[in-house]
Design an enzyme around this catalytic site. Structure first.
Site, mmCIF file in Angstrom:
data_model
loop_
_atom_site.group_PDB
_atom_site.id
_atom_site.type_symbol
_atom_site.label_atom_id
_atom_site.label_comp_id
_atom_site.label_asym_id
_atom_site.label_seq_id
_atom_site.Cartn_x
_atom_site.Cartn_y
_atom_site.Cartn_z
ATOM 1 N N TRP A 98 42.160 -34.320 41.819
ATOM 2 C CA TRP A 98 41.479 -35.236 42.739
ATOM 3 C C TRP A 98 40.013 -35.463 42.389
ATOM 4 C CZ3 TRP A 98 37.302 -32.643 44.193
ATOM 5 C CH2 TRP A 98 37.356 -31.260 43.998
ATOM 6 N N ASN A 99 39.372 -34.598 41.596
ATOM 7 C CA ASN A 99 37.893 -34.626 41.568
ATOM 8 C C ASN A 99 37.302 -35.909 40.993
ATOM 9 O OD1 ASN A 99 38.700 -33.803 38.992
ATOM 10 N ND2 ASN A 99 36.913 -32.515 38.672
ATOM 11 N N LYS A 159 51.737 -38.161 38.693
ATOM 12 C CA LYS A 159 51.703 -37.443 39.973
ATOM 13 C C LYS A 159 50.244 -37.072 40.192
ATOM 14 C CE LYS A 159 51.965 -33.361 42.509
ATOM 15 N NZ LYS A 159 50.783 -33.885 43.245
ATOM 16 N N HIS A 160 49.605 -37.836 41.074
ATOM 17 C CA HIS A 160 48.199 -37.546 41.339
ATOM 18 C C HIS A 160 48.109 -36.472 42.427
ATOM 19 C CE1 HIS A 160 44.154 -38.273 40.403
ATOM 20 N NE2 HIS A 160 44.231 -39.569 40.146
ATOM 21 N N GLY A 185 44.152 -29.673 35.739
ATOM 22 C CA GLY A 185 44.003 -28.980 37.017
ATOM 23 C C GLY A 185 43.573 -27.553 36.765
ATOM 24 N N GLU A 209 44.667 -29.470 30.368
ATOM 25 C CA GLU A 209 43.216 -29.637 30.545
ATOM 26 C C GLU A 209 42.850 -28.861 31.802
ATOM 27 O OE1 GLU A 209 41.356 -31.076 28.434
ATOM 28 O OE2 GLU A 209 42.557 -32.527 27.331
ATOM 29 N N LEU A 210 42.336 -27.645 31.619
ATOM 30 C CA LEU A 210 42.217 -26.738 32.765
ATOM 31 C C LEU A 210 40.757 -26.476 33.135
ATOM 32 C CD1 LEU A 210 45.090 -24.357 31.605
ATOM 33 C CD2 LEU A 210 45.243 -26.424 32.995
ATOM 34 N N CYS A 248 34.977 -29.962 35.878
ATOM 35 C CA CYS A 248 35.529 -28.928 34.998
ATOM 36 C C CYS A 248 34.544 -28.577 33.893
ATOM 37 C CB CYS A 248 36.847 -29.394 34.396
ATOM 38 S SG CYS A 248 36.734 -30.987 33.585
ATOM 39 N N GLU A 269 35.824 -19.210 37.684
ATOM 40 C CA GLU A 269 35.227 -20.539 37.784
ATOM 41 C C GLU A 269 34.830 -20.748 39.246
ATOM 42 O OE1 GLU A 269 37.989 -23.878 37.624
ATOM 43 O OE2 GLU A 269 36.444 -25.136 36.725
#
Ligand code: NAP
Length: 471
Positions: A133-134, A157-158, A209, A231-232, A265, A362
């Protein structure tokens, strides 16, 4: 689970959508599969025309989409509008460069048994994208622009907190002329998502995410031998050498750490400041943030926004408390914020030791973890002592010293004398628990293509190359 648009500033529910039924999901899958058969053969020039129209629409609708984005994510309206320009820039960039990045090429091979070869990149099919969502518009555009230009189709899938952004992107692609089925939004739950990954029509999965969810998605993809990109999260180090320009450092720290109230991120989350600049740095951060104004993110005068939800704010506050419990010092700076809201006061954490659990976590909020260093080797060891490896930044007026350090940092993207940021041309991604694979760049567009080599000792492969270049 339903998809809800809740304004983080007011807590008002703006819109709510139910999940697809399994029958509806199957229909979307069938449509995507059918759409791929035509889209894969659509010339680059036609794909590019559609992509450029999508980019133009995104710029045209920047205010409207910006408002939706801010209402769902809580970020400043100016930042939401800027996100549309970044996403449109990605679309234009791959409209311009996809064909060049996916050109057939000749491979000279002296082996007399195999012979020389020609390599071609061919699309694979339906790519399933699971996104956060960011930065919802950018996150929808990043995998889509590259993969649609490569000839693949997308099922998105958002995040369940940004359904209006997801629908707006689907509508935008349709209005740009993208054939039905090439980009579809899915309101689905985790079980349906797992079912989708298992389906043989899905050929690749790209996930952005947090690392815990990434593990689950990667395992699901792995079970069915599907390629995945992850992509974390990240906990990027910012390295400041004694000869750094302190103004660039402070500007970089503010942009790099406080953009979207710290919910990025690729962001400098741990700052390693040489002891000679440490006091100036802390004072600079205190002075600069003192002028920020917390308030309604839709109001252009607001300069400090809430987090995406009250729950997210509580999580960040709990992380700060945990850091302090384990010996860190926390100093609140910047504007006062309302209690019991989605706001978190800007916080500087110092005295974080390596055995403090927060050192390896994080923090997705406006928290600066600041370290003072005097021994470069020890500083570098600590900078790399994180499970993550997404980005990093190095500040020094000596390019040789900065480059030397950059080459020793464990990260996928490193900026010198500026905050790390995404750009259409530059491959995006990390190592370690920040994931694998790349989105964007030449590497990104090729991730979900079949690099097929055709070789022969009897056929002139240079002629084959020419034939492939002029079908
Ligand atoms: P998240 O919970 O991992 O959610 C991201 C997406 O994954 C959402 O669409 C979410 O759906 C979905 N999801 C989560 N678990 C799932 C499962 N088991 N099956 C199917 N879908 C699942 O992400 P977040 O924590 O909100 O986002 C922040 C994180 O993302 C941070 O760690 C940040 O660093 C990282 N991030 C990384 C990048 C990058 O490019 N490296 C960019 C942006 C953010 P629901 O919303 O329905 O739960």
């Amino acid at each position: 689970m339903s998809y809800q648009s809740i304004n983080p500033y007011t807590s008002e529910l703006a819109a709510e959508y139910g999940n697809l039924t399994d029958i509806e999901l199957e229909e979307k899958l069938r449509k995507a599969h059918a759409a791929f058969k035509n889209w894969r053969n659509t010339p680059f020039s036609e794909r590019a025309e559609i992509m450029r129209r999508a980019a133009a629409l995104l710029r045209e609708r920047r205010e409207e989409l910006g408002r939706i984005n801010t209402t769902e994510t809580g970020k400043l309206i100016s930042v939401s509008i800027g996100e549309n320009y970044l996403a449109a820039g990605i679309m234009d960039y791959y409209a311009d460069h996809a064909e060049e990045y996916l050109q057939p090429h000749y491979l000279e091979n002296p082996d007399p048994i195999i012979g020389s070869a020609v390599g071609i990149y061919q699309p694979l099919g339906i790519i399933y994208a699971v996104e956060p969502w960011n930065v919802p518009i950018y996150q929808a555009a990043r995998p889509s622009a590259t993969q649609l230009m490569a000839g693949n189709v997308i099922l998105l899938k958002h995040a369940s907190s940004c359904p209006q952004c997801a629908l707006a992107m689907e509508q935008l692609f349709l209005e740009a002329g993208l054939p039905e089925g090439c980009f579809q939004n899915l309101f689905i739950d985790y079980a349906q998502s797992a079912h989708l990954i298992a389906d043989s029509r899905i050929v690749g999965v790209t996930f952005t995410g947090n690392s815990a969810a990434g593990r689950i998605i990667a395992a699901q993809a792995g079970q069915y031998l599907k390629k995945s990109i992850l992509e974390l999260g990240g906990s990027d180090p910012m390295i400041v050498l004694p000869d750094a320009d302190i103004n660039k450092v402070i500007q970089g720290a503010i942009i790099g750490r406080l953009a979207i109230s710290g919910q990025v991120c690729e962001s400098d989350k741990r700052m390693f400041i040489h002891e000679s600049l440490y006091t100036d740095f802390l004072n600079g951060i205190r002075n600069t943030t003192a002028f920020l104004k917390a308030g309604d993110p839709l109001d252009p005068k607001t300069t400090f926004a809430p987090l995406c939800s009250r729950a997210a704010a509580e999580e960040v506050r709990a992380q700060i408390a945990k850091a302090v419990k384990h010996g860190a010092a926390a100093e609140e700076i910047g504007p006062e914020v309302p209690a019991n809201s989605a706001f978190v006061r800007i916080t500087v954490l110092t005295d974080v030791t390596e055995d403090n659990p927060i050192f390896r976590e994080e923090i997705f909020g406006p928290v600066l973890m600041v370290f003072q260093w005097h021994n470069e080797e020890e500083m570098l060891r600590l900078a790399n002592a994180t499970p993550y490896g997404l980005g990093a930044s190095v500040y020094s007026e000596d390019p040789r010293a900065a480059t030397r350090l950059a080459s020793r940092l464990e990260a996928g993207m490193i900026s010198l004398n500026q905050a790390t940021m995404s750009s259409p041309a530059v491959p995006f991604g990390g190592i370690k628990e920040s994931g694998y694979g790349r989105e964007l760049g030449q590497e990104g567009i090729r991730e979900f293509t079949n690099l097929k080599y055709i070789n022969s000792t009897t056929v002139d492969m240079r002629t084959v190359l020419t034939m492939l270049q002029t079908p």
